[in-house]
Design an enzyme around this catalytic site. Sequence first.
Site, PDB file in Angstrom:
ATOM      1  N   ASP A 380      40.315  50.138  42.463  1.00 25.81           N
ATOM      2  CA  ASP A 380      41.198  50.356  41.327  1.00 25.81           C
ATOM      3  C   ASP A 380      40.438  51.001  40.167  1.00 25.81           C
ATOM      4  O   ASP A 380      39.402  50.492  39.728  1.00 25.81           O
ATOM      5  CB  ASP A 380      41.781  49.007  40.886  1.00 25.81           C
ATOM      6  CG  ASP A 380      42.883  49.151  39.857  1.00 25.81           C
ATOM      7  OD1 ASP A 380      43.937  49.700  40.207  1.00 25.81           O
ATOM      8  OD2 ASP A 380      42.678  48.717  38.710  1.00 25.81           O
ATOM      9  N   GLU A 409      40.998  55.178  43.692  1.00 21.40           N
ATOM     10  CA  GLU A 409      42.268  55.338  42.988  1.00 21.40           C
ATOM     11  C   GLU A 409      41.953  55.847  41.589  1.00 21.40           C
ATOM     12  O   GLU A 409      41.896  55.100  40.629  1.00 21.40           O
ATOM     13  CB  GLU A 409      43.025  54.004  42.932  1.00 21.40           C
ATOM     14  CG  GLU A 409      44.436  54.105  42.383  1.00 21.40           C
ATOM     15  CD  GLU A 409      44.576  53.657  40.934  1.00 21.40           C
ATOM     16  OE1 GLU A 409      45.663  53.848  40.358  1.00 21.40           O
ATOM     17  OE2 GLU A 409      43.604  53.118  40.371  1.00 21.40           O
TER      18      GLU A 409
END
Length: 650
Positions: A380, A409
């Site tokens: 993330d 990401e």
Amino acid sequence: MKIPGQNRAVVRDVWPTVENGKYAIKRVVGESVSVWFNVLSDGHDVVRGGLRYRHESERKWSHASATSIGNDRWQAIFKVEKQGTYTYEALGWVDYALTWQHGITKKIDAGLDVKVELLEGLPFIEKLPKTISKEEKKLQAKCATAFASAAEYEEGKMLAKSEHLHNLFISHPDMTYLNTNITPLRVYVDREKAAFSTWYEFFPRSAAAKAGQHGTLQDCIKLLPRVASMGFDTLYFPPIHPIGEIHRKGKNNATTASEGDVGSCWAIGSKDGGHTAIHPQLGTIQDFKQLVDAASKLGIEIAMDFALQFAPDHPWVKENPQWLKQRPDGTIQYAENPPKKYQDIYPVYFETSDWKNLWKALLDIALYWLEQGIRVFRVDNPHTKPIAFWEWMIAEVKKKNNDVIFLSEAFTTPNLMQELAMAGFTQSYSYYTWRNTKAELLEYMNQLTQGILSETFRPNFWPNTPDILPWSLQNADEHNYLTRYFLAATLSSNVGVYGPVYEFLEHRAMPGKEEYLDSEKYEVRHWDWKKATPVTELYTKLNKARKEHAALQRTNNIRFCHIENDQLVAYLKQDEQGSKVLCVCSLDAVHSQSGMLHLAPWMLGMNEHATYTLKDVLTSSEFEWHGHTHFIKLTPQQPYHLFVIKEKVD
């Protein structure tokens, strides 16, 4: 002893190389590496190029021959057979044996006396290695006798200019005065899944069969057959850890939570534990291991979300306050992405003086889940953490197990996305989500598949994510959902989708934003997991085709075909084993579109008069083509073709 003046060959302009060898290019097991480089020297002597390479576990170099492609440029190819790091070096040297043969041949052809020149060739004959074959030794002996004997002068001339001797020198070069590129170059080799994967994402807490219930890992196990039947091989879960209670967000990112609100699962940590704990309502570590094992039996890997941030009540907030940024008023800086505010999340303070212990603690999180059977991490927001940290951490994890795959990401600047790829990330989310027109798609694919970007950056195409409901899918009809997945799964060999919102055409958005209304990020949703739709049917057929046809298992092997209609996109994919796939897609959800597609037989490796068959594996329709141009028509009801191409044999 060699001295610099004896190493006359110069090796320059090696390709591919990233930052002069600072970073490795990427491949997967079984792929080839094509290396181009210049070799030049003073004077008119014959120069040669070659290449040597070795795996990190090997001490001896393997050699690959190089082919001259003109104007001092050479090409050599080698295949990578094992995971891990290979080192490769471009080689260049002055070939004195071939220089001698070239010179004496010209003199013989000019009718000059070459008795002395034959004697000059003897050292090259004598210097051939002892390992040459029996047939080569016979030629060596004949040359040695003929070159030294006046009685065999004519035989000596014939042998001196013979192709057999030329091939002997080519096969066994004298590389005493060898030069290489200045910096050894590297290629990092992953397992196959790095280049070819099909991801599906859902929230475990929404996995319950009954409305009003919180899902569990056991509920997820029951859904695995559904995921497998649709052809997905990677199941990604948003964070499954305990969720913070302090400053917990309510539904639709409300600043204040109401009674019963479950909060954002990215606000990690509470009294129940941190990054190595599982949310109590989801289950236990035993349930998790059972899930991983059950998925594996169906050919699915579980991808763990690796989100390095803390909820205010994460255990580390009290245990290690130095790992958080303290503000002048004594409060802790929470996460922000103006105008968005995340009061329920504290970012890691990487500038802390205690950074070494911080880095180790974060690494230990990954290693813990590695011990639980995880081999895939979706990371993330990696672009909000130091590049140096990722370079170190990924390398440390790979030391433990080089099967591990990291998906970045990072929706940020292209240069920063590329930097993360060079630092070690296996795959990356991409800007496909916002590329909709034909011009945008062609431009983006050309960027991704050409130049140095193609050597290090592996895109993963997602039409949607829990964070992003793009404008193209808001208030969109079924056509958009079908074509966006079709394009994603055929343009890119790595593809992912956030479901079941996607296949259920969930398109309600926050007003004026690319965000889902009633987002699962902040609440438990209930889904009819048994429901089939045209999109789930496409998943099943298309993902099956991706597994069966190797041409769809790579991204960089794409070639766009000219088609005389801006609403139609056509592209060809081929692999070295002969798999050939033609994809055609209409971007128009309302009208039928047609055009003349240019696809010549030579583009397929066939002769100009070849006839070939095209079978659409999605509809089972079949066509027979020959020539260079072909009529295509697509409708909103049938908006794409996925043709498998085979030459017709009479």
